[in-house]
Write a protein that holds these residues in place. Structure first.
Motif, PDB file in Angstrom:
ATOM      1  N   ILE A   1       0.836  -1.204   0.000  1.00 14.93           N
ATOM      2  CA  ILE A   1       0.000   0.000   0.000  1.00 14.93           C
ATOM      3  C   ILE A   1       0.867   1.248   0.000  1.00 14.93           C
ATOM      4  N   SER A   2       1.929   1.234   0.811  1.00 16.57           N
ATOM      5  CA  SER A   2       2.846   2.379   0.855  1.00 16.57           C
ATOM      6  C   SER A   2       3.489   2.608  -0.506  1.00 16.57           C
ATOM      7  N   GLY A   3       3.884   1.531  -1.178  1.00 13.53           N
ATOM      8  CA  GLY A   3       4.497   1.654  -2.495  1.00 13.53           C
ATOM      9  C   GLY A   3       3.515   2.122  -3.550  1.00 13.53           C
ATOM     10  N   TYR A   4       2.280   1.687  -3.438  1.00 15.92           N
ATOM     11  CA  TYR A   4       1.257   2.057  -4.415  1.00 15.92           C
ATOM     12  C   TYR A   4       0.977   3.559  -4.388  1.00 15.92           C
ATOM     13  N   TYR A   5       0.896   4.121  -3.182  1.00 17.94           N
ATOM     14  CA  TYR A   5       0.604   5.548  -3.036  1.00 17.94           C
ATOM     15  C   TYR A   5       1.856   6.398  -2.860  1.00 17.94           C
ATOM     16  N   ARG A   6       2.988   5.772  -2.668  1.00 15.90           N
ATOM     17  CA  ARG A   6       4.289   6.418  -2.523  1.00 15.90           C
ATOM     18  C   ARG A   6       4.435   7.137  -1.165  1.00 15.90           C
ATOM     19  N   ILE A   7       5.593   7.018  -0.581  1.00 16.20           N
ATOM     20  CA  ILE A   7       5.962   7.785   0.601  1.00 16.20           C
ATOM     21  C   ILE A   7       6.513   9.119   0.121  1.00 16.20           C
ATOM     22  N   LYS A   8       5.960  10.211   0.601  1.00 18.86           N
ATOM     23  CA  LYS A   8       6.464  11.536   0.266  1.00 18.86           C
ATOM     24  C   LYS A   8       7.308  12.017   1.443  1.00 18.86           C
TER      25      LYS A   8
ATOM     26  N   MET B   1      11.618   4.937   4.597  1.00 15.98           N
ATOM     27  CA  MET B   1      11.239   6.341   4.425  1.00 15.98           C
ATOM     28  C   MET B   1      12.419   7.157   3.891  1.00 15.98           C
ATOM     29  N   LEU B   2      13.607   6.920   4.434  1.00 17.49           N
ATOM     30  CA  LEU B   2      14.789   7.689   4.045  1.00 17.49           C
ATOM     31  C   LEU B   2      15.186   7.434   2.588  1.00 17.49           C
ATOM     32  N   VAL B   3      15.010   6.200   2.133  1.00 20.08           N
ATOM     33  CA  VAL B   3      15.421   5.868   0.753  1.00 20.08           C
ATOM     34  C   VAL B   3      14.267   6.003  -0.238  1.00 20.08           C
ATOM     35  N   SER B   4      13.070   6.347   0.231  1.00 17.22           N
ATOM     36  CA  SER B   4      11.899   6.427  -0.645  1.00 17.22           C
ATOM     37  C   SER B   4      12.074   7.400  -1.818  1.00 17.22           C
ATOM     38  N   PRO B   5      12.759   8.554  -1.646  1.00 20.83           N
ATOM     39  CA  PRO B   5      12.947   9.432  -2.811  1.00 20.83           C
ATOM     40  C   PRO B   5      13.700   8.745  -3.955  1.00 20.83           C
ATOM     41  N   VAL B   6      14.684   7.917  -3.605  1.00 13.95           N
ATOM     42  CA  VAL B   6      15.442   7.189  -4.625  1.00 13.95           C
ATOM     43  C   VAL B   6      14.554   6.148  -5.296  1.00 13.95           C
ATOM     44  N   LEU B   7      13.769   5.437  -4.505  1.00 18.05           N
ATOM     45  CA  LEU B   7      12.869   4.415  -5.055  1.00 18.05           C
ATOM     46  C   LEU B   7      11.797   5.061  -5.926  1.00 18.05           C
ATOM     47  N   ASN B   8      11.262   6.202  -5.486  1.00 17.32           N
ATOM     48  CA  ASN B   8      10.253   6.911  -6.275  1.00 17.32           C
ATOM     49  C   ASN B   8      10.832   7.386  -7.611  1.00 17.32           C
ATOM     50  N   ALA B   9      12.056   7.890  -7.572  1.00 18.19           N
ATOM     51  CA  ALA B   9      12.707   8.351  -8.802  1.00 18.19           C
ATOM     52  C   ALA B   9      12.903   7.190  -9.777  1.00 18.19           C
TER      53      ALA B   9
ATOM     54  N   LEU C   1       8.721  -1.263  -4.023  1.00 19.25           N
ATOM     55  CA  LEU C   1       8.913  -1.145  -5.468  1.00 19.25           C
ATOM     56  C   LEU C   1       7.832  -1.899  -6.239  1.00 19.25           C
ATOM     57  N   PHE C   2       7.442  -3.062  -5.731  1.00 20.75           N
ATOM     58  CA  PHE C   2       6.404  -3.836  -6.407  1.00 20.75           C
ATOM     59  C   PHE C   2       5.058  -3.117  -6.317  1.00 20.75           C
ATOM     60  N   GLY C   3       4.791  -2.475  -5.165  1.00 22.15           N
ATOM     61  CA  GLY C   3       3.564  -1.692  -5.035  1.00 22.15           C
ATOM     62  C   GLY C   3       3.545  -0.525  -5.997  1.00 22.15           C
ATOM     63  N   GLY C   4       4.715   0.125  -6.169  1.00 28.02           N
ATOM     64  CA  GLY C   4       4.814   1.208  -7.138  1.00 28.02           C
ATOM     65  C   GLY C   4       4.589   0.734  -8.560  1.00 28.02           C
ATOM     66  N   TYR C   5       5.098  -0.452  -8.859  1.00 25.41           N
ATOM     67  CA  TYR C   5       4.869  -1.048 -10.182  1.00 25.41           C
ATOM     68  C   TYR C   5       3.380  -1.319 -10.407  1.00 25.41           C
ATOM     69  N   LEU C   6       2.687  -1.824  -9.390  1.00 23.49           N
ATOM     70  CA  LEU C   6       1.260  -2.126  -9.518  1.00 23.49           C
ATOM     71  C   LEU C   6       0.433  -0.868  -9.767  1.00 23.49           C
ATOM     72  N   SER C   7       0.922   0.294  -9.309  1.00 23.76           N
ATOM     73  CA  SER C   7       0.189   1.541  -9.524  1.00 23.76           C
ATOM     74  C   SER C   7       0.189   1.939 -10.997  1.00 23.76           C
ATOM     75  N   LYS C   8       1.107   1.382 -11.791  1.00 21.85           N
ATOM     76  CA  LYS C   8       1.207   1.711 -13.208  1.00 21.85           C
ATOM     77  C   LYS C   8       0.771   0.558 -14.121  1.00 21.85           C
ATOM     78  N   GLU C   9       0.709  -0.638 -13.576  1.00 12.66           N
ATOM     79  CA  GLU C   9       0.396  -1.820 -14.370  1.00 12.66           C
ATOM     80  C   GLU C   9      -1.059  -1.795 -14.848  1.00 12.66           C
TER      81      GLU C   9
END
Length: 352
Positions: free
Chosen positions: A75-82, A138-146, A192-200
């Motif tokens: 869920i966190s990956g799907y909506y992204r940590i800001k 949380m600290l590495v989330s900007p890199v993962l989001n990029a 990362l997998f949650g972020g991928y699902l947000s675009k799949e």
């Protein structure tokens, strides 16, 4: 504008319900692992057929509920940590508040020294691995989001496959770096997998019924494999309850897709979901006497209606207590978080 607001509200209610279910799974899993089992584990026996009925039930419940952490991070990956100063300060105050609470409760049945009190001001003070690992996430989330924004959908599909191979094959199977999934590496993989699902788009045709059916099938398959490993191979099955076991990962994804396809509108769900993180700290604060009580009662009388009643009451009490404590904590630290984040933002901006 109204339609857009409704869509966002519906989406949030779906995933907020998923957060509640994920936390419920984590609590139930702890009831089984730390309470019913105690120091015992699902180890291989010297002879065939030594599992009791209650152990079959425990294994089934464990297989169903073990995906709670993966679901939470998906869920966190799907909506992204800001990553913002406000979110960091709020997370720090969250840990500080409950660290002090845990030490206060612990002082009732053990001696608490100055070192224990001072360590409350460190996020690493909590005995729960998840909160330390999530802080790193949380600290590495900007890199993962990029990374998620930099690749095309076709590339993300390949990356998602590589992630599954790394966490499930080299980690779980070859025990290289991510042996059991109880670390930030597993959280980053699920994020990362949650972020991928947000675009799949290939899952668009899957509805809630199909997703929950797949979840049930995977759970049943996991159970059958556990029995084969236990009885035919004579080996322990604890490794089949690790977060990076490939069936557990797939199980988590199926459950995530189920909630994604639901249509839910509920302000009550959203309100409860905003406080569920406190459940983890509450069960940690009262864990020692709580799980000792559950284990001693279970060893004495086994599965009884009275035990199930106690477990249900404890489960509800933890959610209620977490709701009250989170409401108090947010009121106490809201001013500190707001002012502190503004000051820090004026010095160093965290807007990525």
């Amino acid at each position: 504008m109204k339609g857009t607001t409704d869509r966002i509200y519906t989406r949030d209610s779906n995933m907020e319900l998923a957060r509640i279910v994920a936390m419920s799974m984590i609590l139930i899993w702890h009831f089984v692992l730390l309470g019913l089992q105690g120091e015992d584990r699902f180890l291989a026996k010297d002879s065939f057929g030594e599992l009791q009925v209650d152990q079959y039930v425990q294994i089934a419940v464990s297989i169903i509920c073990i995906c709670g952490v993966n679901l939470f991070v998906l869920i966190s990956g799907y909506y992204r940590i800001k990553l913002r100063w406000k979110s960091l300060l709020n997370y720090y105050c969250l840990c500080l508040f409950y660290n002090l609470l845990i030490v206060g409760v612990s002082s009732v049945y053990e001696t608490v020294g100055l070192h224990s009190v001072l360590s409350c001001f460190l996020i690493s003070r909590t005995n729960n691995w998840f909160f330390k690992a999530y802080f790193i996430l949380m600290l590495v989330s900007p890199v993962l989001n990029a990374a998620l924004d930099a690749f095309s959908l076709r590339q993300l599909r390949m990356i998602a496959l590589i992630i599954l191979m790394l966490t499930c094959l080299t980690g779980w199977m070859l025990r290289n770096g991510n042996e059991d999934g109880y670390n930030c590496m597993q959280l980053m993989a699920m994020y990362l997998f949650g972020g991928y699902l947000s675009k799949e788009t290939c899952f668009d045709r899957i509805d809630a019924k199909l997703a929950i059916c797949c979840f049930g099938i995977i759970c049943l398959l996991s159970y059958l494999i556990a029995m084969i490993v236990y009885y035919l191979m004579g080996k322990e099955i604890t490794t089949l309850l690790h977060y990076n076991y490939f069936l557990i990962v797939i199980e988590s994804i199926c459950l995530f897709l189920f909630f994604l396809k639901l249509s839910v509108k509920s302000r009550i769900v959203n309100k409860i979901a905003s406080t569920v993180v406190g459940c983890m700290f509450v069960q940690e604060a009262i864990g020692r006497p709580l799980y000792s009580f559950i284990h001693s009662y279970f060893m004495r009388d086994g599965f009884t209606a009275e035990l199930f009643l106690y477990l249900a009451l404890i489960f509800i009490a933890i959610f209620i207590l977490a709701f009250v404590l989170e409401t108090v904590r947010k009121a106490l630290f809201r001013g500190i978080v707001d002012i502190g984040s503004e000051k820090l933002e004026s010095i160093v901006s965290l807007h990525f």
